[in-house]
Design a protein around this motif. Structure first.
Motif, PDB file in Angstrom:
ATOM      1  N   THR A 149       1.962   3.136 -12.939  1.00  0.00           N
ATOM      2  CA  THR A 149       1.416   1.803 -12.671  1.00  0.00           C
ATOM      3  C   THR A 149       1.592   1.422 -11.205  1.00  0.00           C
ATOM      4  O   THR A 149       0.666   0.921 -10.557  1.00  0.00           O
ATOM      5  CB  THR A 149       2.106   0.759 -13.568  1.00  0.00           C
ATOM      6  N   LEU A 150       2.781   1.677 -10.680  1.00  0.00           N
ATOM      7  CA  LEU A 150       3.057   1.349  -9.280  1.00  0.00           C
ATOM      8  C   LEU A 150       2.161   2.156  -8.341  1.00  0.00           C
ATOM      9  O   LEU A 150       1.616   1.627  -7.361  1.00  0.00           O
ATOM     10  CB  LEU A 150       4.529   1.617  -8.964  1.00  0.00           C
ATOM     11  N   LEU A 151       1.991   3.444  -8.643  1.00  0.00           N
ATOM     12  CA  LEU A 151       1.176   4.300  -7.778  1.00  0.00           C
ATOM     13  C   LEU A 151      -0.293   3.907  -7.828  1.00  0.00           C
ATOM     14  O   LEU A 151      -0.987   3.931  -6.807  1.00  0.00           O
ATOM     15  CB  LEU A 151       1.365   5.761  -8.186  1.00  0.00           C
ATOM     16  N   ALA A 192       0.827  -1.204   0.000  1.00  0.00           N
ATOM     17  CA  ALA A 192       0.000   0.000   0.000  1.00  0.00           C
ATOM     18  C   ALA A 192       0.863   1.257   0.000  1.00  0.00           C
ATOM     19  O   ALA A 192       0.360   2.353  -0.234  1.00  0.00           O
ATOM     20  CB  ALA A 192      -0.927   0.003   1.215  1.00  0.00           C
ATOM     21  N   GLY A 193       2.163   1.106   0.271  1.00  0.00           N
ATOM     22  CA  GLY A 193       3.084   2.233   0.223  1.00  0.00           C
ATOM     23  C   GLY A 193       3.039   3.094   1.467  1.00  0.00           C
ATOM     24  O   GLY A 193       2.398   2.771   2.462  1.00  0.00           O
ATOM     25  N   MET A 194       3.743   4.219   1.387  1.00  0.00           N
ATOM     26  CA  MET A 194       3.777   5.163   2.507  1.00  0.00           C
ATOM     27  C   MET A 194       2.414   5.849   2.646  1.00  0.00           C
ATOM     28  O   MET A 194       1.800   6.226   1.653  1.00  0.00           O
ATOM     29  CB  MET A 194       4.869   6.217   2.283  1.00  0.00           C
ATOM     30  N   ALA A 195       1.979   6.011   3.880  1.00  0.00           N
ATOM     31  CA  ALA A 195       0.687   6.649   4.139  1.00  0.00           C
ATOM     32  C   ALA A 195       0.815   8.166   4.081  1.00  0.00           C
ATOM     33  O   ALA A 195       1.874   8.732   4.374  1.00  0.00           O
ATOM     34  CB  ALA A 195       0.169   6.233   5.508  1.00  0.00           C
ATOM     35  N   ARG A 196      -0.281   8.836   3.687  1.00  0.00           N
ATOM     36  CA  ARG A 196      -0.271  10.296   3.681  1.00  0.00           C
ATOM     37  C   ARG A 196      -0.213  10.858   5.095  1.00  0.00           C
ATOM     38  O   ARG A 196       0.276  11.963   5.310  1.00  0.00           O
ATOM     39  CB  ARG A 196      -1.512  10.820   2.955  1.00  0.00           C
ATOM     40  N   VAL A 213      -4.990   0.900  -4.997  1.00  0.00           N
ATOM     41  CA  VAL A 213      -5.915  -0.231  -4.833  1.00  0.00           C
ATOM     42  C   VAL A 213      -5.586  -0.997  -3.554  1.00  0.00           C
ATOM     43  O   VAL A 213      -6.471  -1.322  -2.746  1.00  0.00           O
ATOM     44  CB  VAL A 213      -5.847  -1.167  -6.056  1.00  0.00           C
ATOM     45  N   PHE A 214      -4.297  -1.274  -3.358  1.00  0.00           N
ATOM     46  CA  PHE A 214      -3.886  -2.011  -2.166  1.00  0.00           C
ATOM     47  C   PHE A 214      -4.202  -1.222  -0.898  1.00  0.00           C
ATOM     48  O   PHE A 214      -4.489  -1.800   0.151  1.00  0.00           O
ATOM     49  CB  PHE A 214      -2.388  -2.327  -2.220  1.00  0.00           C
ATOM     50  N   ARG A 215      -4.137   0.118  -1.001  1.00  0.00           N
ATOM     51  CA  ARG A 215      -4.397   0.938   0.178  1.00  0.00           C
ATOM     52  C   ARG A 215      -5.845   0.789   0.639  1.00  0.00           C
ATOM     53  O   ARG A 215      -6.122   0.731   1.837  1.00  0.00           O
ATOM     54  CB  ARG A 215      -4.086   2.404  -0.152  1.00  0.00           C
ATOM     55  N   ASP A 216      -6.774   0.703  -0.314  1.00  0.00           N
ATOM     56  CA  ASP A 216      -8.181   0.502   0.051  1.00  0.00           C
ATOM     57  C   ASP A 216      -8.382  -0.873   0.697  1.00  0.00           C
ATOM     58  O   ASP A 216      -9.079  -1.000   1.714  1.00  0.00           O
ATOM     59  CB  ASP A 216      -9.069   0.624  -1.187  1.00  0.00           C
ATOM     60  N   ASP A 217      -7.780  -1.906   0.087  1.00  0.00           N
ATOM     61  CA  ASP A 217      -7.884  -3.249   0.666  1.00  0.00           C
ATOM     62  C   ASP A 217      -7.240  -3.284   2.053  1.00  0.00           C
ATOM     63  O   ASP A 217      -7.758  -3.902   2.988  1.00  0.00           O
ATOM     64  CB  ASP A 217      -7.190  -4.271  -0.242  1.00  0.00           C
TER      65      ASP A 217
END
Length: 372
Positions: A130-132, A63-67, A137-141
């Motif tokens: 593409t990565l972003l 999901a990457g780094m959070a805001r 999508v992963f962040r919502d899941d």
């Protein structure tokens, strides 16, 4: 920073990052600010996602780094680095560049300078986008799973005496929730686990013997005690324990290199489809005759071992005597076994039932290495 890094055992990057955020938090308190704004851009996000993929991670990592994470916010996370540079240059606003960002010594720089340009040139010109998008999508899941785990966490984690995870209710959960709970308790303990660490913790929950211990990043230990998995900070001096110190059981769920701090050693397991040539301190067993996970531990009183080539089993104490191993050295020799038998005494001998035969198709190499 070098002195701090030497004591913590962290990488240069990880140690510098921890000290940097600590300094920012001290400054926030000093001036009475509410939040800390950091300058991560969407380029940093794309790099971070690739690094996490390379190292192995779960859904939360992808999901990457959070805001927003606690008091830290990332207001520039949707903006590209070049857009910011262009803005500064158009208004003659001075900025500085960190010269260490050009050093290929660090993984992040190699990803930025080599891997991302390669992917853009030869595979996908829009790889960053593409990565972003994938991370979104992963962040919502991830957000949905986080809500589910937040409800479970307080019910299965006891915060007294370190963080203690109750094993029975966790075993009844879906694997996705099991992994998420383990990841969450690792973060709360102060370590950032990889996918391999989570896999090892799952094996410990399901198959680990009592007292079995796993060593995690940032000197965190997970130990199976009763019906709990207990997460605690390791003593920094533990690795220099004198001869005669006890050896906590260490779970080896699969291939990999495992630290054995109590004995200042490492043990590794590697699988081969061909017969490897063993080197010093290495033993080979039939990979199909050994059931994983294995446990490295101290011999038990009266425990027996069937050495390769012997007519039958004998007490391990008798085996040490036959090998002329001094009594004062024996408590620093571990055994490697599973719930069925002693598979090997690392660096010395394997058991007869797991020897290589003409029908062996898969080989397991056991490497034992003591540090000088």
């Amino acid at each position: 920073m070098p002195a701090e890094q030497k004591g913590s055992g962290e990488s240069v990057e990880a140690c510098a990052r921890r000290l940097r955020y600590h300094a920012l938090e001290e400054l926030r308190r000093e001036i009475g600010a509410d939040l800390i704004g950091v300058g991560h851009t969407n380029d940093d996000q794309a790099e971070e996602l690739l690094i996490r993929l390379l190292r192995g991670t779960g859904l939360q990592g992808l999901a990457g780094m959070a805001r927003k994470s606690g008091r830290v916010i990332r207001p520039l996370l949707d903006i590209g680095k070049q857009e910011i540079v262009t803005y500064l240059e158009s208004r003659a606003i001075a900025f500085c560049l960190d010269s260490s960002n050009l050093s290929r010594r660090f993984l992040r720089n190699r990803v930025r300078l080599d891997l991302l340009p390669l992917l853009e040139r030869d595979f996908n010109p829009a790889i960053k986008k593409t990565l972003l998008s994938m991370a979104e999508v992963f962040r919502d899941d991830d957000d949905y799973l986080e809500q589910q785990v937040a409800h479970l966490y307080d019910r299965v984690v006891d915060r007294t005496g370190g963080l203690q995870l109750a094993i029975p209710p966790v075993l009844a959960l879906h694997p996705a929730l099991q992994r998420r709970l383990l990841e969450k308790i690792c973060w709360h303990s102060g370590c950032r686990p990889t996918a391999e660490h989570i896999k090892q913790l799952l094996a410990c929950l399901m198959h680990g013997e009592q007292g079995v211990e796993l060593h995690l990043p940032q000197r965190i230990t997970a130990r199976k005690i009763g019906t709990n998995l207990v997460f605690q900070q390791r003593d920094r001096q533990r690795g220099s324990s004198p001869p005669g110190s006890s050896l906590p059981p260490l779970l080896l769920p699969g291939e990999g290199v495992y630290e054995v701090p109590a004995l200042a050693a490492t043990i590794s397991l590697r699988r081969f489809d061909h017969h490897p040539q063993p080197g010093p301190g290495e033993l080979i067993v039939d990979g199909d005759r050994v059931r994983l996970p294995l446990t490295l531990r101290a011999p038990r009183a009266g425990e027996r071992f069937w050495p390769l080539g012997a007519p039958g089993s004998k007490k391990i104490r008798r085996y040490f005597s036959d090998r002329k191993i001094p009594v004062h050295s024996r408590d620093r020799i571990p055994i490697l076994g599973n719930q069925e038998m002693v598979v090997a005494i690392p660096g010395l001998a394997i058991a007869e039932p797991v020897k290589i035969t003409a029908t062996t198709r898969r080989f397991l190499l056991i490497s034992w290495n003591r540090r000088p």
